[in-house]
Design a protein around this motif. Structure first.
Motif, PDB file in Angstrom:
ATOM      1  N   PRO A  22     -10.576   6.223  21.311  1.00  0.00           N
ATOM      2  CA  PRO A  22     -10.600   7.364  20.659  1.00  0.00           C
ATOM      3  C   PRO A  22      -9.451   7.460  19.752  1.00  0.00           C
ATOM      4  O   PRO A  22      -8.468   6.805  19.904  1.00  0.00           O
ATOM      5  CB  PRO A  22     -10.861   8.654  21.587  1.00  0.00           C
ATOM      6  N   LEU A  23      -9.486   8.287  18.687  1.00  0.00           N
ATOM      7  CA  LEU A  23      -8.388   8.433  17.778  1.00  0.00           C
ATOM      8  C   LEU A  23      -6.943   8.767  18.647  1.00  0.00           C
ATOM      9  O   LEU A  23      -6.018   8.283  18.392  1.00  0.00           O
ATOM     10  CB  LEU A  23      -8.580   9.514  16.799  1.00  0.00           C
ATOM     11  N   LEU A  24      -7.178   9.642  19.491  1.00  0.00           N
ATOM     12  CA  LEU A  24      -5.996  10.033  20.283  1.00  0.00           C
ATOM     13  C   LEU A  24      -5.396   8.912  21.083  1.00  0.00           C
ATOM     14  O   LEU A  24      -4.116   8.754  21.102  1.00  0.00           O
ATOM     15  CB  LEU A  24      -6.608  11.120  21.484  1.00  0.00           C
ATOM     16  N   LEU A  25      -6.128   8.027  21.655  1.00  0.00           N
ATOM     17  CA  LEU A  25      -5.346   6.860  22.234  1.00  0.00           C
ATOM     18  C   LEU A  25      -4.744   6.100  21.538  1.00  0.00           C
ATOM     19  O   LEU A  25      -3.633   5.807  21.497  1.00  0.00           O
ATOM     20  CB  LEU A  25      -6.446   5.982  22.827  1.00  0.00           C
ATOM     21  N   ARG A  26      -5.173   5.763  19.950  1.00  0.00           N
ATOM     22  CA  ARG A  26      -4.554   5.064  19.029  1.00  0.00           C
ATOM     23  C   ARG A  26      -3.095   5.869  18.543  1.00  0.00           C
ATOM     24  O   ARG A  26      -2.069   5.146  18.651  1.00  0.00           O
ATOM     25  CB  ARG A  26      -5.358   5.025  17.883  1.00  0.00           C
ATOM     26  N   LEU A  27      -3.213   6.862  18.385  1.00  0.00           N
ATOM     27  CA  LEU A  27      -1.960   7.826  18.142  1.00  0.00           C
ATOM     28  C   LEU A  27      -0.905   7.725  19.392  1.00  0.00           C
ATOM     29  O   LEU A  27       0.217   7.462  18.972  1.00  0.00           O
ATOM     30  CB  LEU A  27      -2.243   9.477  17.829  1.00  0.00           C
ATOM     31  N   VAL A  28      -1.458   7.779  20.822  1.00  0.00           N
ATOM     32  CA  VAL A  28      -0.453   7.541  21.789  1.00  0.00           C
ATOM     33  C   VAL A  28       0.118   6.175  21.560  1.00  0.00           C
ATOM     34  O   VAL A  28       1.383   6.161  21.883  1.00  0.00           O
ATOM     35  CB  VAL A  28      -1.272   7.897  23.098  1.00  0.00           C
ATOM     36  N   VAL A  29      -0.734   5.264  21.505  1.00  0.00           N
ATOM     37  CA  VAL A  29       0.041   3.847  21.350  1.00  0.00           C
ATOM     38  C   VAL A  29       1.091   3.692  20.211  1.00  0.00           C
ATOM     39  O   VAL A  29       2.051   3.164  20.633  1.00  0.00           O
ATOM     40  CB  VAL A  29      -1.051   2.699  21.113  1.00  0.00           C
ATOM     41  N   VAL A  30       0.651   4.224  19.158  1.00  0.00           N
ATOM     42  CA  VAL A  30       1.363   4.308  18.100  1.00  0.00           C
ATOM     43  C   VAL A  30       2.789   5.031  18.317  1.00  0.00           C
ATOM     44  O   VAL A  30       3.783   4.509  18.082  1.00  0.00           O
ATOM     45  CB  VAL A  30       0.800   4.915  16.802  1.00  0.00           C
ATOM     46  N   ALA A  31       2.796   6.069  19.105  1.00  0.00           N
ATOM     47  CA  ALA A  31       4.052   7.139  19.215  1.00  0.00           C
ATOM     48  C   ALA A  31       4.597   6.248  20.134  1.00  0.00           C
ATOM     49  O   ALA A  31       6.034   6.330  20.193  1.00  0.00           O
ATOM     50  CB  ALA A  31       3.207   8.142  19.904  1.00  0.00           C
ATOM     51  N   PHE A  32       3.951   5.668  21.417  1.00  0.00           N
ATOM     52  CA  PHE A  32       4.726   5.060  22.393  1.00  0.00           C
ATOM     53  C   PHE A  32       5.829   3.775  21.697  1.00  0.00           C
ATOM     54  O   PHE A  32       6.668   3.538  21.880  1.00  0.00           O
ATOM     55  CB  PHE A  32       3.803   4.469  23.288  1.00  0.00           C
ATOM     56  N   ALA A  33       5.163   3.031  20.721  1.00  0.00           N
ATOM     57  CA  ALA A  33       5.568   1.849  20.128  1.00  0.00           C
ATOM     58  C   ALA A  33       6.736   2.272  19.392  1.00  0.00           C
ATOM     59  O   ALA A  33       7.865   1.860  19.393  1.00  0.00           O
ATOM     60  CB  ALA A  33       4.680   1.166  19.316  1.00  0.00           C
TER      61      ALA A  33
END
Ligand SMILES: *[C@@H]1O[C@H](CO)[C@@H](O)[C@H](O)[C@H]1NC(C)=O
Ligand SMILES: *[C@@H]1O[C@H](CO)[C@@H](O)[C@H](O)[C@H]1NC(C)=O
Ligand SMILES: *[C@@H]1O[C@H](CO)[C@@H](O)[C@H](O)[C@H]1NC(C)=O
Length: 292
Positions: A22-33
Protein backbone atom coordinates in the motif's frame (compact mmCIF):
# COMPACT_ATOMS: atom_id res chain seq x y z
CA UNK A 1 5.32 -3.25 11.05
CA UNK A 2 7.93 -5.95 11.83
CA UNK A 3 6.64 -7.88 8.87
CA UNK A 4 7.29 -4.99 6.58
CA UNK A 5 10.75 -4.40 7.96
CA UNK A 6 11.75 -8.03 7.52
CA UNK A 7 10.54 -7.91 4.05
CA UNK A 8 12.52 -4.77 3.43
CA UNK A 9 15.75 -6.36 4.75
CA UNK A 10 15.45 -9.55 2.77
CA UNK A 11 14.59 -7.94 -0.48
CA UNK A 12 16.57 -4.81 -0.16
CA UNK A 13 18.18 -5.25 -3.57
CA UNK A 14 15.01 -6.11 -5.37
CA UNK A 15 14.10 -2.99 -7.14
CA UNK A 16 10.53 -3.74 -7.99
CA UNK A 17 8.33 -3.52 -4.95
CA UNK A 18 5.58 -5.97 -4.16
CA UNK A 19 2.52 -5.18 -6.16
CA UNK A 20 0.12 -5.15 -3.31
CA UNK A 21 2.19 -2.86 -1.04
CA UNK A 22 0.00 0.00 0.00
CA UNK A 23 0.95 3.60 -0.28
CA UNK A 24 1.59 3.76 3.46
CA UNK A 25 4.36 1.16 3.21
CA UNK A 26 6.06 3.10 0.46
CA UNK A 27 5.95 6.21 2.52
CA UNK A 28 7.43 4.42 5.51
CA UNK A 29 10.29 3.07 3.43
CA UNK A 30 11.00 6.47 1.95
CA UNK A 31 10.92 8.07 5.39
CA UNK A 32 13.23 5.39 6.78
CA UNK A 33 15.70 5.90 3.96
CA UNK A 34 15.62 9.63 4.51
CA UNK A 35 16.26 9.29 8.25
CA UNK A 36 19.16 6.93 7.57
CA UNK A 37 20.57 9.29 4.97
CA UNK A 38 20.37 12.30 7.28
CA UNK A 39 21.95 10.33 10.11
CA UNK A 40 24.85 9.18 7.95
CA UNK A 41 25.33 12.65 6.59
CA UNK A 42 25.40 14.18 10.06
CA UNK A 43 28.08 11.69 11.18
CA UNK A 44 30.14 12.46 8.11
CA UNK A 45 29.87 16.19 8.74
CA UNK A 46 30.87 15.73 12.36
CA UNK A 47 33.98 13.82 11.36
CA UNK A 48 34.96 16.24 8.67
CA UNK A 49 34.08 19.45 10.43
CA UNK A 50 37.12 19.84 12.75
CA UNK A 51 39.38 19.66 9.73
CA UNK A 52 37.38 22.06 7.66
CA UNK A 53 37.12 24.66 10.42
CA UNK A 54 40.84 24.29 11.07
CA UNK A 55 41.43 24.90 7.40
CA UNK A 56 39.29 27.99 7.52
CA UNK A 57 41.08 29.30 10.59
CA UNK A 58 44.46 28.77 9.01
CA UNK A 59 43.66 31.13 6.22
CA UNK A 60 45.48 34.33 7.01
CA UNK A 61 45.90 37.43 5.04
CA UNK A 62 49.53 37.79 4.16
CA UNK A 63 50.56 41.34 4.89
CA UNK A 64 52.71 43.17 2.46
CA UNK A 65 56.21 43.40 3.90
CA UNK A 66 56.93 46.91 5.14
CA UNK A 67 58.84 49.20 2.84
CA UNK A 68 62.14 49.77 4.60
CA UNK A 69 63.87 51.53 1.71
CA UNK A 70 64.28 54.67 3.83
CA UNK A 71 66.23 52.70 6.46
CA UNK A 72 69.94 52.73 5.85
CA UNK A 73 71.61 49.43 5.09
CA UNK A 74 73.79 49.30 8.22
CA UNK A 75 70.74 49.97 10.34
CA UNK A 76 68.60 47.12 9.07
CA UNK A 77 69.65 44.65 11.80
CA UNK A 78 68.43 47.14 14.42
CA UNK A 79 65.06 47.86 12.90
CA UNK A 80 62.03 45.70 13.53
CA UNK A 81 58.41 45.48 12.52
CA UNK A 82 56.83 43.52 15.37
CA UNK A 83 53.50 41.81 14.88
CA UNK A 84 52.04 41.60 18.38
CA UNK A 85 49.64 38.77 19.17
CA UNK A 86 47.56 40.78 21.60
CA UNK A 87 46.58 43.73 19.42
CA UNK A 88 46.99 45.16 15.96
CA UNK A 89 49.44 47.97 15.27
CA UNK A 90 47.08 49.22 12.61
CA UNK A 91 48.21 52.35 10.83
CA UNK A 92 51.61 52.18 12.55
CA UNK A 93 52.31 48.58 11.50
CA UNK A 94 55.13 49.77 9.26
CA UNK A 95 56.65 52.22 11.72
CA UNK A 96 60.07 50.76 12.47
CA UNK A 97 60.67 49.81 16.11
CA UNK A 98 64.03 49.77 17.89
CA UNK A 99 64.70 47.59 20.90
CA UNK A 100 66.59 48.86 23.90
CA UNK A 101 67.52 47.95 27.45
CA UNK A 102 68.71 50.33 30.15
CA UNK A 103 71.37 48.73 32.33
CA UNK A 104 71.91 50.32 35.66
CA UNK A 105 72.52 49.91 39.35
CA UNK A 106 70.29 50.93 42.22
CA UNK A 107 70.45 54.61 43.09
CA UNK A 108 71.90 55.63 39.75
CA UNK A 109 69.00 57.72 38.58
CA UNK A 110 67.57 55.04 36.31
CA UNK A 111 64.03 55.57 37.61
CA UNK A 112 64.23 59.23 36.77
CA UNK A 113 65.85 58.48 33.44
CA UNK A 114 63.15 55.98 32.55
CA UNK A 115 60.26 58.33 33.34
CA UNK A 116 61.93 60.95 31.17
CA UNK A 117 62.27 58.51 28.32
CA UNK A 118 58.68 57.37 28.76
CA UNK A 119 57.45 60.92 28.44
CA UNK A 120 58.26 60.50 24.76
CA UNK A 121 55.09 59.60 22.88
CA UNK A 122 56.86 56.90 20.86
CA UNK A 123 58.72 55.15 23.66
CA UNK A 124 57.58 52.32 25.89
CA UNK A 125 60.01 51.48 28.64
CA UNK A 126 58.40 48.82 30.76
CA UNK A 127 60.23 49.18 34.06
CA UNK A 128 62.14 46.54 35.97
CA UNK A 129 60.60 43.49 34.38
CA UNK A 130 63.29 41.21 35.81
CA UNK A 131 62.51 42.14 39.38
CA UNK A 132 60.55 38.87 39.52
CA UNK A 133 62.96 36.02 40.17
CA UNK A 134 61.26 33.39 37.98
CA UNK A 135 61.63 35.56 34.87
CA UNK A 136 65.41 35.46 35.18
CA UNK A 137 65.79 31.89 36.45
CA UNK A 138 67.47 30.72 33.24
CA UNK A 139 68.53 32.01 29.85
CA UNK A 140 65.41 30.52 28.28
CA UNK A 141 63.15 32.22 30.85
CA UNK A 142 64.93 35.48 30.09
CA UNK A 143 64.64 35.15 26.33
CA UNK A 144 60.93 34.25 26.61
CA UNK A 145 60.33 37.39 28.61
CA UNK A 146 62.39 39.48 26.20
CA UNK A 147 60.51 38.07 23.22
CA UNK A 148 57.23 39.19 24.74
CA UNK A 149 58.52 42.65 25.56
CA UNK A 150 60.03 43.18 22.12
CA UNK A 151 56.99 41.79 20.33
CA UNK A 152 55.01 44.54 22.13
CA UNK A 153 52.99 41.89 23.97
CA UNK A 154 54.12 43.05 27.40
CA UNK A 155 51.73 45.27 29.28
CA UNK A 156 52.74 47.85 31.80
CA UNK A 157 51.57 51.34 32.59
CA UNK A 158 54.22 52.56 30.14
CA UNK A 159 53.03 50.58 27.12
CA UNK A 160 52.10 52.82 24.20
CA UNK A 161 51.31 50.03 21.77
CA UNK A 162 50.48 50.99 18.19
CA UNK A 163 52.87 53.80 17.38
CA UNK A 164 55.96 52.73 19.28
CA UNK A 165 59.29 53.62 17.78
CA UNK A 166 61.34 52.22 20.65
CA UNK A 167 60.49 49.57 23.20
CA UNK A 168 62.54 48.40 26.15
CA UNK A 169 62.86 48.15 29.90
CA UNK A 170 65.18 48.73 32.80
CA UNK A 171 67.55 46.01 33.88
CA UNK A 172 69.46 46.20 37.14
CA UNK A 173 72.82 44.49 36.98
CA UNK A 174 71.91 42.33 39.99
CA UNK A 175 68.83 40.95 38.22
CA UNK A 176 70.41 38.01 36.42
CA UNK A 177 72.56 40.09 34.07
CA UNK A 178 75.85 38.93 35.52
CA UNK A 179 74.85 35.27 35.84
CA UNK A 180 73.50 34.92 32.30
CA UNK A 181 75.53 37.54 30.49
CA UNK A 182 76.61 35.24 27.66
CA UNK A 183 73.09 34.21 26.69
CA UNK A 184 71.90 37.78 27.01
CA UNK A 185 74.73 39.14 24.85
CA UNK A 186 73.94 36.51 22.23
CA UNK A 187 70.26 37.51 22.21
CA UNK A 188 71.11 41.19 21.99
CA UNK A 189 73.43 40.58 19.06
CA UNK A 190 70.86 38.49 17.23
CA UNK A 191 68.03 40.95 17.69
CA UNK A 192 70.06 44.11 17.45
CA UNK A 193 69.08 45.43 20.87
CA UNK A 194 70.40 48.88 21.85
CA UNK A 195 72.04 48.70 25.25
CA UNK A 196 72.04 51.90 27.28
CA UNK A 197 74.38 51.84 30.26
CA UNK A 198 73.47 54.29 32.94
CA UNK A 199 76.05 54.72 35.63
CA UNK A 200 76.56 57.35 38.17
CA UNK A 201 79.88 58.81 37.40
CA UNK A 202 80.50 59.82 40.97
CA UNK A 203 80.54 56.59 42.93
CA UNK A 204 80.83 58.48 46.17
CA UNK A 205 77.62 60.30 45.37
CA UNK A 206 75.94 57.02 44.59
CA UNK A 207 77.01 55.52 47.89
CA UNK A 208 75.88 58.57 49.81
CA UNK A 209 72.62 58.47 47.92
CA UNK A 210 72.11 54.83 48.93
CA UNK A 211 72.68 55.79 52.55
CA UNK A 212 70.53 58.89 52.33
CA UNK A 213 67.74 56.96 50.73
CA UNK A 214 67.63 54.28 53.39
CA UNK A 215 67.77 57.06 55.97
CA UNK A 216 64.75 58.68 54.28
CA UNK A 217 62.87 55.41 54.20
CA UNK A 218 63.26 54.92 57.90
CA UNK A 219 62.66 58.44 59.02
CA UNK A 220 60.23 60.20 56.74
CA UNK A 221 58.23 58.04 54.39
CA UNK A 222 57.62 60.06 51.27
CA UNK A 223 54.03 60.57 50.29
CA UNK A 224 52.80 60.86 46.72
CA UNK A 225 55.57 61.66 44.31
CA UNK A 226 58.49 59.33 44.17
CA UNK A 227 61.70 61.25 44.61
CA UNK A 228 65.03 60.54 43.07
CA UNK A 229 68.49 61.68 43.95
CA UNK A 230 69.48 62.76 40.51
CA UNK A 231 70.86 65.66 38.57
CA UNK A 232 69.64 66.18 35.07
CA UNK A 233 71.58 66.29 31.87
CA UNK A 234 69.66 67.50 28.85
CA UNK A 235 72.47 66.75 26.40
CA UNK A 236 72.54 63.10 27.37
CA UNK A 237 68.82 62.84 26.71
CA UNK A 238 69.31 64.19 23.23
CA UNK A 239 72.06 61.65 22.66
CA UNK A 240 69.77 58.83 23.74
CA UNK A 241 67.04 59.99 21.38
CA UNK A 242 69.55 60.11 18.55
CA UNK A 243 70.79 56.68 19.50
CA UNK A 244 67.27 55.24 19.25
CA UNK A 245 66.52 57.34 16.17
CA UNK A 246 63.51 58.91 17.81
CA UNK A 247 61.85 62.06 16.55
CA UNK A 248 63.26 64.66 18.94
CA UNK A 249 61.07 65.67 21.88
CA UNK A 250 61.54 67.72 25.02
CA UNK A 251 61.41 65.10 27.78
CA UNK A 252 60.00 65.75 31.21
CA UNK A 253 59.74 63.90 34.48
CA UNK A 254 57.64 64.63 37.51
CA UNK A 255 60.20 63.03 39.76
CA UNK A 256 61.77 65.54 42.09
CA UNK A 257 65.41 65.49 42.92
CA UNK A 258 66.36 65.62 46.54
CA UNK A 259 69.73 65.78 48.26
CA UNK A 260 71.02 68.18 45.65
CA UNK A 261 73.85 70.55 46.28
CA UNK A 262 77.43 69.84 47.18
CA UNK A 263 78.10 66.69 49.14
CA UNK A 264 79.91 68.56 51.88
CA UNK A 265 76.55 70.17 52.73
CA UNK A 266 74.88 66.80 53.12
CA UNK A 267 77.44 64.71 54.90
CA UNK A 268 78.15 65.31 58.58
CA UNK A 269 81.60 63.74 58.65
CA UNK A 270 82.69 65.22 55.33
CA UNK A 271 86.08 66.23 56.73
CA UNK A 272 86.78 62.63 57.60
CA UNK A 273 85.81 61.39 54.12
CA UNK A 274 87.87 64.15 52.59
CA UNK A 275 90.90 63.04 54.54
CA UNK A 276 90.51 59.39 53.57
CA UNK A 277 90.07 59.99 49.87
CA UNK A 278 92.60 62.77 49.41
CA UNK A 279 95.61 61.60 47.48
CA UNK A 280 93.91 58.37 46.31
CA UNK A 281 92.56 57.54 42.84
CA UNK A 282 89.10 58.42 44.19
CA UNK A 283 90.00 61.99 45.04
CA UNK A 284 88.16 63.33 42.00
CA UNK A 285 84.87 62.11 43.50
CA UNK A 286 85.27 64.78 46.16
CA UNK A 287 85.05 67.51 43.54
CA UNK A 288 83.30 66.06 40.54
CA UNK A 289 79.76 67.21 40.81
CA UNK A 290 77.82 66.34 37.74
CA UNK A 291 79.30 68.59 35.21
CA UNK A 292 79.54 66.87 31.87
C1 LIG B 1 59.39 52.25 -0.99
O1 LIG B 1 59.30 53.66 -0.74
C2 LIG B 1 60.12 54.45 -1.62
C3 LIG B 1 59.96 55.89 -1.20
O2 LIG B 1 60.21 56.06 0.15
C4 LIG B 1 59.71 54.22 -3.07
O3 LIG B 1 60.56 54.95 -3.93
C5 LIG B 1 59.79 52.73 -3.40
O4 LIG B 1 59.31 52.51 -4.70
C6 LIG B 1 58.99 51.92 -2.41
N1 LIG B 1 59.19 50.50 -2.66
C7 LIG B 1 58.20 49.62 -2.67
C8 LIG B 1 58.59 48.20 -2.92
O5 LIG B 1 57.04 49.93 -2.45
C1 LIG C 1 54.93 58.59 17.16
O1 LIG C 1 53.62 58.58 17.70
C2 LIG C 1 52.71 59.35 16.95
C3 LIG C 1 51.41 59.40 17.73
O2 LIG C 1 51.04 58.17 18.24
C4 LIG C 1 52.56 58.76 15.56
O3 LIG C 1 51.67 59.51 14.79
C5 LIG C 1 53.92 58.73 14.88
O4 LIG C 1 53.83 58.08 13.62
C6 LIG C 1 54.94 58.01 15.77
N1 LIG C 1 56.26 58.13 15.19
C7 LIG C 1 57.06 57.11 14.97
C8 LIG C 1 58.40 57.42 14.40
O5 LIG C 1 56.74 55.96 15.22
C1 LIG D 1 50.89 60.42 54.07
O1 LIG D 1 49.54 60.43 53.65
C2 LIG D 1 48.65 59.94 54.62
C3 LIG D 1 47.25 59.91 54.01
O2 LIG D 1 47.18 60.57 52.82
C4 LIG D 1 48.72 60.82 55.86
O3 LIG D 1 47.85 60.32 56.86
C5 LIG D 1 50.14 60.82 56.40
O4 LIG D 1 50.24 61.70 57.48
C6 LIG D 1 51.10 61.26 55.29
N1 LIG D 1 52.49 61.14 55.78
C7 LIG D 1 53.39 62.10 55.62
C8 LIG D 1 54.75 61.80 56.15
O5 LIG D 1 53.14 63.15 55.08
Amino acid sequence: MTEYLCFFNKDAFVIKGPKKSPLLLRLVVVAFAMVCGIYICSICIKQISPHTTAKFLNIRIFDQPCNSSNVEEWEKPYVHYPKPETFSREECACNPVRFFAIFSMQRSGSGWFETLLNSHVNVSSNGEIFGKRERRASVSAITQTLDRVYNLDWFSSASKNECNAAVGFKWMLNQGVMEHHEGIAEYFKQKGVHAIFLFRRNLLRRMISVLANSYDKRNKPLNGTHKSHVHSSIEKLKEVQDFLRLPYRELTSRQVKIHSGHLSKQVQNWDEIHKVLKGTQYESFLHLDYQR
